[in-house]
Design a protein around this motif. Sequence first.
Motif, mmCIF file in Angstrom:
data_model
loop_
_atom_site.group_PDB
_atom_site.id
_atom_site.type_symbol
_atom_site.label_atom_id
_atom_site.label_comp_id
_atom_site.label_asym_id
_atom_site.label_seq_id
_atom_site.Cartn_x
_atom_site.Cartn_y
_atom_site.Cartn_z
ATOM 1 N N PHE A 21 0.786 -1.358 -0.002
ATOM 2 C CA PHE A 21 0.071 0.115 0.020
ATOM 3 C C PHE A 21 0.645 1.024 0.002
ATOM 4 C CE2 PHE A 21 -2.167 3.179 2.205
ATOM 5 C CZ PHE A 21 -2.932 3.304 1.476
ATOM 6 N N TYR A 22 1.869 1.308 0.747
ATOM 7 C CA TYR A 22 2.794 2.154 1.323
ATOM 8 C C TYR A 22 3.935 2.859 0.153
ATOM 9 C CZ TYR A 22 0.202 3.494 5.427
ATOM 10 O OH TYR A 22 -0.633 3.756 6.233
ATOM 11 N N ARG A 23 4.220 1.633 -0.547
ATOM 12 C CA ARG A 23 5.395 1.330 -1.780
ATOM 13 C C ARG A 23 4.761 1.947 -3.127
ATOM 14 N NH1 ARG A 23 8.546 -3.541 -2.423
ATOM 15 N NH2 ARG A 23 6.106 -3.705 -2.731
ATOM 16 N N ASP A 24 4.309 0.712 -2.881
ATOM 17 C CA ASP A 24 3.241 0.474 -4.424
ATOM 18 C C ASP A 24 2.067 1.326 -5.258
ATOM 19 O OD1 ASP A 24 4.810 -1.405 -4.336
ATOM 20 O OD2 ASP A 24 4.048 -2.879 -4.065
ATOM 21 N N THR A 25 1.198 1.915 -3.937
ATOM 22 C CA THR A 25 -0.166 1.876 -4.133
ATOM 23 C C THR A 25 0.803 4.157 -4.276
ATOM 24 O OG1 THR A 25 -1.693 0.686 -3.701
ATOM 25 C CG2 THR A 25 -2.406 2.939 -3.791
ATOM 26 N N LEU A 26 1.162 4.480 -2.962
ATOM 27 C CA LEU A 26 0.958 5.578 -2.026
ATOM 28 C C LEU A 26 2.310 6.057 -2.994
ATOM 29 C CD1 LEU A 26 0.308 6.247 1.164
ATOM 30 C CD2 LEU A 26 -1.252 6.553 -1.227
ATOM 31 N N GLY A 27 3.434 5.586 -3.596
ATOM 32 C CA GLY A 27 4.867 5.906 -4.165
ATOM 33 C C GLY A 27 5.777 5.617 -3.167
ATOM 34 N N PHE A 28 5.318 5.701 -2.049
ATOM 35 C CA PHE A 28 6.459 5.697 -0.715
ATOM 36 C C PHE A 28 8.021 5.156 -1.029
ATOM 37 C CE2 PHE A 28 3.923 7.924 2.649
ATOM 38 C CZ PHE A 28 3.401 9.121 2.505
ATOM 39 N N GLU A 29 9.168 5.651 -0.710
ATOM 40 C CA GLU A 29 10.214 4.438 -0.746
ATOM 41 C C GLU A 29 10.544 4.069 0.562
ATOM 42 O OE1 GLU A 29 13.751 6.910 -1.610
ATOM 43 O OE2 GLU A 29 13.578 8.683 1.121
ATOM 44 N N VAL A 30 11.036 3.050 0.852
ATOM 45 C CA VAL A 30 11.423 2.368 1.397
ATOM 46 C C VAL A 30 12.433 2.524 2.084
ATOM 47 C CG1 VAL A 30 11.595 0.427 3.086
ATOM 48 C CG2 VAL A 30 10.086 0.293 1.030
ATOM 49 N N GLU A 97 -8.136 8.238 -7.352
ATOM 50 C CA GLU A 97 -8.361 6.838 -8.176
ATOM 51 C C GLU A 97 -6.715 6.067 -8.559
ATOM 52 O OE1 GLU A 97 -11.073 6.842 -10.144
ATOM 53 O OE2 GLU A 97 -12.049 7.832 -8.965
ATOM 54 N N ARG A 98 -6.299 7.044 -8.291
ATOM 55 C CA ARG A 98 -4.523 5.964 -7.965
ATOM 56 C C ARG A 98 -4.809 4.723 -7.281
ATOM 57 N NH1 ARG A 98 1.375 7.180 -7.616
ATOM 58 N NH2 ARG A 98 2.483 5.112 -6.962
ATOM 59 N N VAL A 99 -5.696 5.188 -6.453
ATOM 60 C CA VAL A 99 -5.514 4.493 -4.813
ATOM 61 C C VAL A 99 -7.045 3.417 -4.551
ATOM 62 C CG1 VAL A 99 -5.495 4.388 -1.344
ATOM 63 C CG2 VAL A 99 -4.031 6.067 -2.653
ATOM 64 N N ARG A 100 -7.727 3.883 -5.160
ATOM 65 C CA ARG A 100 -9.431 3.086 -5.597
ATOM 66 C C ARG A 100 -8.329 2.113 -6.443
ATOM 67 N NH1 ARG A 100 -15.147 5.657 -7.144
ATOM 68 N NH2 ARG A 100 -13.495 6.639 -8.428
ATOM 69 N N ALA A 101 -8.126 2.827 -7.335
ATOM 70 C CA ALA A 101 -7.808 1.653 -8.722
ATOM 71 C C ALA A 101 -6.907 0.264 -8.093
ATOM 72 C CB ALA A 101 -7.206 2.122 -9.893
#
Length: 139
Positions: A21-30, A97-101
């Motif tokens: 969720f946080y990396r792939d959906t929101l685009g956060f880095e690990v 839309e990105r998160v929902r998709a």
Amino acid sequence: MDVTIHASFLPHNDPDASLAFYRDTLGFEVRDDVGYDGMRWITVGPVDQPGTSIVLEPPVTDPGVTDDERRTIDGMMAKGAYACVLLATPDLDATFERVRAAGSGEVVQEPTEQPYGVRDCAFLDPAGNMIRIQQTETR
């Protein structure tokens, strides 16, 4: 006084789902991924904000918490009433839309003009944490 927010903590009950969720959906880095005694702490954050992080942690690692308290926390997490974080974006509709998709967060509220002057939306992350996202002002 010069004080900044360095990190906030959110519980997770499935580290892989939370990481997605946080990396792939929101685009956060690990920034860190640490395991210990069957548990996992994952530090993530926005790429352009290296000094601000969210630590995804196992819930209730404190040995002083009773079994009844753990059950209460589990119940609160399950209904999205335990932890919350407020994020912001210049393009709320595209982010929504990105998160929902992606399907990895449960929609709680579509983008809405709030009576207190902000436009925002809300999701539950895979652990049940409330994720509110506000529209930032564009200039």
